[in-house]
Design a protein around this motif. Structure first.
Motif, PDB file in Angstrom:
ATOM      1  N   THR A  96       0.789  -1.218   0.000  1.00  0.00           N
ATOM      2  CA  THR A  96       0.000   0.000   0.000  1.00  0.00           C
ATOM      3  C   THR A  96       0.828   1.278   0.000  1.00  0.00           C
ATOM      4  OG1 THR A  96      -0.115  -0.012   2.426  1.00  0.00           O
ATOM      5  CG2 THR A  96      -1.867  -1.155   1.227  1.00  0.00           C
ATOM      6  N   GLY A  97       2.100   1.192   0.372  1.00  0.00           N
ATOM      7  CA  GLY A  97       2.887   2.407   0.461  1.00  0.00           C
ATOM      8  C   GLY A  97       4.249   2.327  -0.175  1.00  0.00           C
ATOM      9  N   GLY A  98       4.581   1.198  -0.804  1.00  0.00           N
ATOM     10  CA  GLY A  98       5.882   1.083  -1.426  1.00  0.00           C
ATOM     11  C   GLY A  98       7.031   1.036  -0.449  1.00  0.00           C
ATOM     12  N   GLY A 484      14.459   5.320  -5.721  1.00  0.00           N
ATOM     13  CA  GLY A 484      13.639   4.645  -4.734  1.00  0.00           C
ATOM     14  C   GLY A 484      12.823   3.507  -5.288  1.00  0.00           C
ATOM     15  N   TYR A 485      12.941   3.247  -6.588  1.00  0.00           N
ATOM     16  CA  TYR A 485      12.301   2.075  -7.175  1.00  0.00           C
ATOM     17  C   TYR A 485      13.136   0.819  -6.939  1.00  0.00           C
ATOM     18  CZ  TYR A 485      15.427   3.762 -10.886  1.00  0.00           C
ATOM     19  OH  TYR A 485      16.512   4.240 -11.589  1.00  0.00           O
ATOM     20  N   LEU A 486      14.395   0.996  -6.492  1.00  0.00           N
ATOM     21  CA  LEU A 486      15.232  -0.143  -6.137  1.00  0.00           C
ATOM     22  C   LEU A 486      14.945  -0.589  -4.707  1.00  0.00           C
ATOM     23  CD1 LEU A 486      18.628   1.136  -7.582  1.00  0.00           C
ATOM     24  CD2 LEU A 486      17.091  -0.541  -8.638  1.00  0.00           C
ATOM     25  N   PHE A 487      15.365  -1.803  -4.374  1.00  0.00           N
ATOM     26  CA  PHE A 487      15.231  -2.297  -3.009  1.00  0.00           C
ATOM     27  C   PHE A 487      16.462  -1.915  -2.194  1.00  0.00           C
ATOM     28  CE2 PHE A 487      11.772  -4.572  -4.747  1.00  0.00           C
ATOM     29  CZ  PHE A 487      11.026  -5.088  -3.700  1.00  0.00           C
ATOM     30  N   PRO A 488      16.314  -1.821  -0.868  1.00  0.00           N
ATOM     31  CA  PRO A 488      17.483  -1.536  -0.030  1.00  0.00           C
ATOM     32  C   PRO A 488      18.447  -2.712   0.016  1.00  0.00           C
ATOM     33  CG  PRO A 488      15.556  -1.969   1.341  1.00  0.00           C
ATOM     34  CD  PRO A 488      15.070  -1.914  -0.079  1.00  0.00           C
ATOM     35  N   ILE A 489      19.712  -2.412   0.246  1.00  0.00           N
ATOM     36  CA  ILE A 489      20.763  -3.425   0.357  1.00  0.00           C
ATOM     37  C   ILE A 489      20.885  -3.835   1.818  1.00  0.00           C
ATOM     38  CG2 ILE A 489      23.224  -3.909   0.001  1.00  0.00           C
ATOM     39  CD1 ILE A 489      23.194  -1.614  -2.071  1.00  0.00           C
ATOM     40  N   HIS A 490      21.024  -5.102   2.053  1.00  0.00           N
ATOM     41  CA  HIS A 490      21.116  -5.632   3.422  1.00  0.00           C
ATOM     42  C   HIS A 490      22.274  -4.972   4.167  1.00  0.00           C
ATOM     43  CE1 HIS A 490      21.385  -8.460   6.752  1.00  0.00           C
ATOM     44  NE2 HIS A 490      20.269  -9.052   6.337  1.00  0.00           N
ATOM     45  N   ASN A 491      22.042  -4.669   5.433  1.00  0.00           N
ATOM     46  CA  ASN A 491      23.088  -4.028   6.237  1.00  0.00           C
ATOM     47  C   ASN A 491      24.338  -4.885   6.368  1.00  0.00           C
ATOM     48  OD1 ASN A 491      21.829  -1.548   6.807  1.00  0.00           O
ATOM     49  ND2 ASN A 491      20.550  -2.512   8.366  1.00  0.00           N
ATOM     50  N   ASN A 492      24.191  -6.210   6.333  1.00  0.00           N
ATOM     51  CA  ASN A 492      25.375  -7.068   6.389  1.00  0.00           C
ATOM     52  C   ASN A 492      26.291  -6.835   5.194  1.00  0.00           C
ATOM     53  OD1 ASN A 492      24.598  -8.182   8.767  1.00  0.00           O
ATOM     54  ND2 ASN A 492      23.952 -10.151   7.926  1.00  0.00           N
ATOM     55  N   THR A 501      27.843   2.356   0.793  1.00  0.00           N
ATOM     56  CA  THR A 501      26.695   3.108   1.277  1.00  0.00           C
ATOM     57  C   THR A 501      25.406   2.531   0.695  1.00  0.00           C
ATOM     58  OG1 THR A 501      26.928   4.714  -0.517  1.00  0.00           O
ATOM     59  CG2 THR A 501      27.963   5.241   1.598  1.00  0.00           C
ATOM     60  N   GLN A 502      24.322   2.808   1.367  1.00  0.00           N
ATOM     61  CA  GLN A 502      23.012   2.320   0.979  1.00  0.00           C
ATOM     62  C   GLN A 502      22.552   2.985  -0.315  1.00  0.00           C
ATOM     63  OE1 GLN A 502      20.524   0.138   0.619  1.00  0.00           O
ATOM     64  NE2 GLN A 502      20.645  -0.117   2.855  1.00  0.00           N
ATOM     65  N   ASN A 503      21.674   2.329  -1.057  1.00  0.00           N
ATOM     66  CA  ASN A 503      21.026   2.993  -2.186  1.00  0.00           C
ATOM     67  C   ASN A 503      20.385   4.288  -1.677  1.00  0.00           C
ATOM     68  OD1 ASN A 503      21.621   1.331  -4.381  1.00  0.00           O
ATOM     69  ND2 ASN A 503      20.001  -0.102  -3.866  1.00  0.00           N
ATOM     70  N   PRO A 504      20.522   5.414  -2.413  1.00  0.00           N
ATOM     71  CA  PRO A 504      20.242   6.733  -1.857  1.00  0.00           C
ATOM     72  C   PRO A 504      18.897   6.874  -1.146  1.00  0.00           C
ATOM     73  CG  PRO A 504      21.247   6.951  -4.014  1.00  0.00           C
ATOM     74  CD  PRO A 504      21.011   5.475  -3.805  1.00  0.00           C
ATOM     75  N   TYR A 505      17.834   6.392  -1.749  1.00  0.00           N
ATOM     76  CA  TYR A 505      16.515   6.612  -1.150  1.00  0.00           C
ATOM     77  C   TYR A 505      16.384   5.934   0.207  1.00  0.00           C
ATOM     78  CZ  TYR A 505      11.499   6.574  -0.363  1.00  0.00           C
ATOM     79  OH  TYR A 505      10.252   6.723   0.202  1.00  0.00           O
ATOM     80  N   TRP A 506      17.103   4.823   0.400  1.00  0.00           N
ATOM     81  CA  TRP A 506      16.913   4.035   1.613  1.00  0.00           C
ATOM     82  C   TRP A 506      17.843   4.438   2.740  1.00  0.00           C
ATOM     83  CZ3 TRP A 506      12.471   1.885   1.650  1.00  0.00           C
ATOM     84  CH2 TRP A 506      11.882   1.510   0.446  1.00  0.00           C
ATOM     85  N   MET A 507      18.690   5.440   2.513  1.00  0.00           N
ATOM     86  CA  MET A 507      19.518   5.952   3.585  1.00  0.00           C
ATOM     87  C   MET A 507      18.640   6.553   4.679  1.00  0.00           C
ATOM     88  SD  MET A 507      22.685   7.756   1.566  1.00  0.00           S
ATOM     89  CE  MET A 507      23.787   6.814   0.504  1.00  0.00           C
ATOM     90  N   GLY A 508      18.771   6.041   5.883  1.00  0.00           N
ATOM     91  CA  GLY A 508      17.952   6.524   6.987  1.00  0.00           C
ATOM     92  C   GLY A 508      16.578   5.918   7.050  1.00  0.00           C
ATOM     93  N   ARG A 509      16.239   5.105   6.039  1.00  0.00           N
ATOM     94  CA  ARG A 509      14.933   4.447   6.035  1.00  0.00           C
ATOM     95  C   ARG A 509      15.047   2.950   6.264  1.00  0.00           C
ATOM     96  NH1 ARG A 509      14.308   8.410   1.884  1.00  0.00           N
ATOM     97  NH2 ARG A 509      12.488   9.753   2.233  1.00  0.00           N
TER      98      ARG A 509
END
Length: 510
Positions: A96-98, A484-492, A501-509
């Motif tokens: 419902t919210g992506g 932000g259409y990509l998925f976040p990369i695992h913290n490991n 570094t994380q994919n830009p949109y997922w930084m802090g999310r």
């Protein structure tokens, strides 16, 4: 800008040479990757049997990466909103919210380590098969096995770049811990070029006859061409997409759409003529997935998606009256346009109502055997996971024809699939791209394709409003520009190297 990345977060000192397919024993455990006949590179690779064993193991690594935490399903179908869930802590946000952050599904959905194991095993085969003397192979088998390795490596990278975008490009096998190296992230465009190179090599080495001899369960020339078709579409080279899809569509000696009454056979029978490449789950070959009721619960980490999309009305001795993922009746009726197209058989063949109002099971993964037939207990899902099939190629060709300003021909191709399903033909070319993508949703729902169809098109056109037109959530410009259409990369994956570094949109999310 390049960033360094450690490819593996655990010691990786042996090649995954499995002589048989991995058994998926229980949903209470993570998928097992038992290494059978573990060997080091300097004592392996002596003959055709050993090379074939290595490739068989690589296919089972692909199965593991594909199904761990139902990754393929969450990636390709979760963000669309056709399927939904009542388990809000784990799933509702993605529909419902992506919100692509998936608690308790991170190892499969956000972690790429399983996919790099496929890359590593494939690279080992590519490096070592040419060194084996020709007289150790039956005629034609040496080149064929090499072609399978190129195909599997290309396929692994194709999955990864669709999910995470820029990737480290690893092309050499890692057989000892000391060989591990840091790799910078390579652009998506360069990754796609590499996939094209590998897939073209695979196509040149594989044969059409492999479709029959390998039962569509392993790579063939057709599988490589299907991968090339999808890759060229991601490259916005739609003229080549048409050539590659036609090369398969025109082989009526090998491929045909299943009849209307046999539309689900692609999931039951690997040899169905519509199939191009599938991953089987045969219990007799230790491939099936079990749903253990020892504790009366399930952590869903390694369950087949069949157990999570089908209710206890369909699979007996299961506790889920409402599946984890299900289709709601109003949404499905709208998707299949039941008023205008009451004869579209996909509405009732792909979905079946349950005893719970407005809840529908996805029937594509509902084929089971019972280890104890007399009591219908200990069910094992056996449905194929379809990677490529002919309907996909026909609709991809329709997309390519629309993109190259040939709307009339695009309608002809799309209507072939609609006719097979019993739906009325479409005659209007207004908003044809969206119409074709909606048709792909109707046909390919649950097969891990539909969200990537949208991503492929917004990458090309920059039209991020396609998300709101084809899903139940919307994407704003900021999210789109931050990928932000990509998925976040695992913290490991990130924590093993401070330069990642994380994919830009997922930084802090995330």
């Amino acid at each position: 800008m390049k960033r360094l990345l450690k490819l593996y977060s655990t010691k990786y000192t042996i090649l995954p040479m499995l002589a048989a397919v991995v058994s998926l024993s229980s949903c209470e455990k993570d998928l097992e990757n038992k290494l059978r006949n573990d060997t080091y590179a300097d004592t392996y690779w002596k003959n055709e049997r050993e090379a074939n064993s290595a490739l068989a193991g690589t296919y089972s690594l692909f199965r593991k990466a594909h199904v761990t935490n139902q990754a393929f399903f969450i990636w390709g179908d979760g963000p669309i909103g056709i399927m939904t869930s009542k388990e809000s802590t784990n799933y509702t946000g993605i529909y419902t919210g992506g919100n692509f952050v998936t608690p308790y599904r991170e190892e499969g959905v956000h972690n790429w380590k399983n996919w790099y194991r496929i890359v590593d095993a494939s690279s080992a085969a590519i490096e070592n098969i040419p060194k084996i003397p020709d007289d150790q192979f039956e005629p034609g088998r040496k080149s064929y096995l090499l072609g399978e390795a190129y195909f599997l490596r290309a396929l692994a990278y194709f999955y990864m770049t669709r999910v995470w975008g820029d990737l480290p490009l690893q092309t050499e096998a890692t057989t000892t811990a000391g060989q591990g190296v840091l790799k910078g992230r390579t652009s998506t465009e360069e990754i796609l070029k590499f996939i094209m190179t590998d897939a073209q090599k695979a196509s040149s080495l594989l044969t059409w006859e492999g479709i029959n001899t390998e039962g569509r369960r392993r790579a063939s020339k057709a599988a490589a061409l299907a991968l090339l078709a999808h890759t060229t579409a991601w490259e916005n080279d739609y003229a080549k997409t048409i050539l590659y899809t036609d090369s398969i569509i025109n082989r009526a000696d090998y491929f045909a759409l299943q009849g209307r009454d046999a539309i689900r056979d692609v999931f039951k029978d690997a040899t169905a003529r519509e199939n191009i490449f599938v991953i089987t789950n045969k219990d007799a070959e230790n491939e099936s997935s079990a749903f253990s009721q020892a504790l009366g619960t399930d952590n869903n980490n390694s369950c087949s998606v069949g157990f999570l999309t089908v209710s206890s009305d369909i699979i007996r001795n299961m506790p889920y009256a409402v599946p984890t993922y299900f289709g709601e009746t109003p949404k499905l009726d709208l998707l299949y346009e039941v008023v205008a197209n009451p004869n579209d058989i996909r509405r009732t063949q792909f979905f079946r109502s349950t005893n719970t109002p407005d809840v529908n099971s996805l029937m594509k993964y509902s084929d089971v055997v019972y280890k104890n037939p007399a009591s219908s207990s200990d069910p094992r899902t056996e449905s194929n996971m379809v990677i490529f099939r002919l309907a996909d190629m026909i609709l991809l060709k329709a997309e390519a024809l629309e993109a190259t300003s040939r709307p009339g021909e695009a309608l002809i191709e799309m209507n072939k699939v609609r006719a097979r399903a019993g739906a009325n033909p479409v005659s209007s070319t207004i908003n044809l791209k969206r119409t074709i993508l909606q048709e792909r949703q109707r046909e390919l729902v649950g097969e891990g394709q539909n969200y990537f169809d949208i991503v492929r098109n917004i990458r090309i056109s920059g039209n991020y409003t396609l998300v709101s037109l084809l899903t139940s959530w919307s994407m704003d410009r900021t999210r789109f520009e931050q990928k932000g259409y990509l998925f976040p990369i695992h913290n490991n994956n990130i924590n093993t190297n401070r330069l990642i570094t994380q994919n830009p949109y997922w930084m802090g999310r995330y």
